[in-house]
Design an enzyme around this catalytic site. Structure first.
Site, PDB file in Angstrom:
ATOM      1  N   LYS A 100       0.829  -1.204   0.000  1.00  0.00           N
ATOM      2  CA  LYS A 100       0.000   0.000   0.000  1.00  0.00           C
ATOM      3  C   LYS A 100       0.872   1.266   0.000  1.00  0.00           C
ATOM      4  O   LYS A 100       2.088   1.189   0.203  1.00  0.00           O
ATOM      5  CB  LYS A 100      -0.914  -0.040   1.225  1.00  0.00           C
ATOM      6  CG  LYS A 100      -1.916  -1.208   1.200  1.00  0.00           C
ATOM      7  CD  LYS A 100      -2.800  -1.184   2.427  1.00  0.00           C
ATOM      8  CE  LYS A 100      -3.838  -2.281   2.376  1.00  0.00           C
ATOM      9  NZ  LYS A 100      -4.744  -2.210   3.555  1.00  0.00           N
ATOM     10  N   TYR A 103     -12.262  -1.788  -3.483  1.00  0.00           N
ATOM     11  CA  TYR A 103     -12.784  -1.993  -2.125  1.00  0.00           C
ATOM     12  C   TYR A 103     -14.309  -1.891  -2.074  1.00  0.00           C
ATOM     13  O   TYR A 103     -14.871  -1.608  -1.012  1.00  0.00           O
ATOM     14  CB  TYR A 103     -12.143  -0.984  -1.169  1.00  0.00           C
ATOM     15  CG  TYR A 103     -10.763  -1.390  -0.685  1.00  0.00           C
ATOM     16  CD1 TYR A 103     -10.572  -2.582   0.013  1.00  0.00           C
ATOM     17  CD2 TYR A 103      -9.662  -0.579  -0.899  1.00  0.00           C
ATOM     18  CE1 TYR A 103      -9.314  -2.953   0.478  1.00  0.00           C
ATOM     19  CE2 TYR A 103      -8.395  -0.938  -0.441  1.00  0.00           C
ATOM     20  CZ  TYR A 103      -8.236  -2.128   0.246  1.00  0.00           C
ATOM     21  OH  TYR A 103      -6.992  -2.493   0.715  1.00  0.00           O
ATOM     22  N   ASN A 122      -1.661   0.022   6.976  1.00  0.00           N
ATOM     23  CA  ASN A 122      -1.156  -1.275   7.449  1.00  0.00           C
ATOM     24  C   ASN A 122      -0.304  -2.011   6.400  1.00  0.00           C
ATOM     25  O   ASN A 122      -0.221  -3.228   6.404  1.00  0.00           O
ATOM     26  CB  ASN A 122      -2.305  -2.130   7.979  1.00  0.00           C
ATOM     27  CG  ASN A 122      -3.334  -2.473   6.919  1.00  0.00           C
ATOM     28  OD1 ASN A 122      -3.221  -2.038   5.770  1.00  0.00           O
ATOM     29  ND2 ASN A 122      -4.317  -3.259   7.276  1.00  0.00           N
ATOM     30  N   HIS A 182      -2.019  -5.402   1.589  1.00  0.00           N
ATOM     31  CA  HIS A 182      -3.327  -6.037   1.425  1.00  0.00           C
ATOM     32  C   HIS A 182      -3.093  -7.449   0.913  1.00  0.00           C
ATOM     33  O   HIS A 182      -2.172  -7.687   0.139  1.00  0.00           O
ATOM     34  CB  HIS A 182      -4.183  -5.278   0.407  1.00  0.00           C
ATOM     35  CG  HIS A 182      -5.402  -6.051  -0.019  1.00  0.00           C
ATOM     36  ND1 HIS A 182      -6.555  -6.072   0.719  1.00  0.00           N
ATOM     37  CD2 HIS A 182      -5.610  -6.890  -1.067  1.00  0.00           C
ATOM     38  CE1 HIS A 182      -7.432  -6.882   0.135  1.00  0.00           C
ATOM     39  NE2 HIS A 182      -6.885  -7.387  -0.951  1.00  0.00           N
ATOM     40  N   GLU A 222      -9.892 -10.244  -7.481  1.00  0.00           N
ATOM     41  CA  GLU A 222      -8.912  -9.176  -7.264  1.00  0.00           C
ATOM     42  C   GLU A 222      -7.773  -9.242  -8.289  1.00  0.00           C
ATOM     43  O   GLU A 222      -7.296  -8.207  -8.758  1.00  0.00           O
ATOM     44  CB  GLU A 222      -8.365  -9.253  -5.839  1.00  0.00           C
ATOM     45  CG  GLU A 222      -9.423  -8.912  -4.784  1.00  0.00           C
ATOM     46  CD  GLU A 222      -8.898  -8.931  -3.365  1.00  0.00           C
ATOM     47  OE1 GLU A 222      -9.697  -8.649  -2.464  1.00  0.00           O
ATOM     48  OE2 GLU A 222      -7.688  -9.214  -3.151  1.00  0.00           O
TER      49      GLU A 222
HETATM   50  P1  CMP Z   1      -7.331  -4.518   3.930  1.00  0.00           P
HETATM   51  O1  CMP Z   1      -6.982  -5.892   4.362  1.00  0.00           O
HETATM   52  O2  CMP Z   1      -6.740  -4.018   2.666  1.00  0.00           O
HETATM   53  O3  CMP Z   1      -8.943  -4.395   3.816  1.00  0.00           O
HETATM   54  C1  CMP Z   1      -9.652  -3.205   4.110  1.00  0.00           C
HETATM   55  C2  CMP Z   1      -8.771  -2.087   4.609  1.00  0.00           C
HETATM   56  O4  CMP Z   1      -9.462  -1.023   5.260  1.00  0.00           O
HETATM   57  C3  CMP Z   1      -7.831  -2.605   5.676  1.00  0.00           C
HETATM   58  O5  CMP Z   1      -6.888  -3.480   5.105  1.00  0.00           O
HETATM   59  C4  CMP Z   1      -7.318  -1.296   6.252  1.00  0.00           C
HETATM   60  O6  CMP Z   1      -6.297  -0.710   5.463  1.00  0.00           O
HETATM   61  C5  CMP Z   1      -8.552  -0.388   6.158  1.00  0.00           C
HETATM   62  N1  CMP Z   1      -9.217  -0.148   7.423  1.00  0.00           N
HETATM   63  C6  CMP Z   1      -9.306   1.041   8.031  1.00  0.00           C
HETATM   64  N2  CMP Z   1      -9.993   0.971   9.170  1.00  0.00           N
HETATM   65  C7  CMP Z   1     -10.374  -0.320   9.311  1.00  0.00           C
HETATM   66  C8  CMP Z   1     -11.136  -1.027  10.294  1.00  0.00           C
HETATM   67  N3  CMP Z   1     -11.644  -0.424  11.358  1.00  0.00           N
HETATM   68  N4  CMP Z   1     -11.318  -2.353  10.106  1.00  0.00           N
HETATM   69  C9  CMP Z   1     -10.820  -2.979   8.999  1.00  0.00           C
HETATM   70  N5  CMP Z   1     -10.110  -2.339   8.046  1.00  0.00           N
HETATM   71  C10 CMP Z   1      -9.878  -1.027   8.182  1.00  0.00           C
END
Ligand code: CMP
Length: 141
Positions: free
Chosen positions: A10, A50, A113, A116, A127
């Site tokens: 990311k 998303y 984070n 993904h 995806e």
């Molecule tokens: P990802 O696994 O890419 O899937 C959804 C993304 O939303 C997640 O990683 C985070 O980057 C983002 N995100 C932000 N806030 C939240 C939350 N409270 N719970 C889950 N995903 C979140």
């Protein structure tokens, strides 16, 4: 079974300069990178990717963040690739991620984070098709 999964480094991961470190962990775990591209996601591309989260409270911020800078997108192939990648990443929230996982080591917050990864083989297919044509994939023994 041999599976494929979609992985994204990311914007915060690219910014933190850990693409190679993340790739090293994939390769060390026996996952092969069979396609990769760097791109700037438009807001519309991030929304489309998303779409399953569009009713969630964090959706707007997520789209803004995912289109804030370049991402590195790759297809990983290997035995049990979906789960293996999720184990390497660790929990979504870095505070809950196991020691030694990518998110525990590099993530800033539950949103920023670093990576993904697809959560199932079925979603991986969707995806992967979002970013790559079949001809882009370079599987090998
Ligand atoms: P990802 O696994 O890419 O899937 C959804 C993304 O939303 C997640 O990683 C985070 O980057 C983002 N995100 C932000 N806030 C939240 C939350 N409270 N719970 C889950 N995903 C979140």
């Amino acid at each position: 079974a041999v599976e494929r999964t979609l992985s994204i480094v990311k914007p915060d991961g690219v910014q933190k300069n850990v693409i190679g470190e993340v790739y090293r962990r994939f390769e060390q775990a026996g996952l092969k990178i069979i396609a990769a591209r760097m791109l700037n996601l438009s807001q519309a591309q991030a929304e489309g990717f998303y779409a399953v989260h569009k009713e969630r409270p964090f959706f707007k911020d997520l789209v803004k963040y995912m289109s804030s800078g370049p991402v590195m997108v790759q297809v990983l192939e290997g035995e049990n690739a979906v789960l293996k990648n999720r184990e390497l990443m660790g929990a979504t929230d870095p505070k809950k991620a196991d020691k030694g996982t990518i998110r525990a080591d590099f993530a800033t917050s539950i949103e920023e984070n670093v990576v993904h990864g697809s959560d199932s083989v079925d979603n991986a297919k969707i995806e992967i098709a979002y970013f790559f044509a079949t001809a882009d994939l370079c599987p090998r023994a």
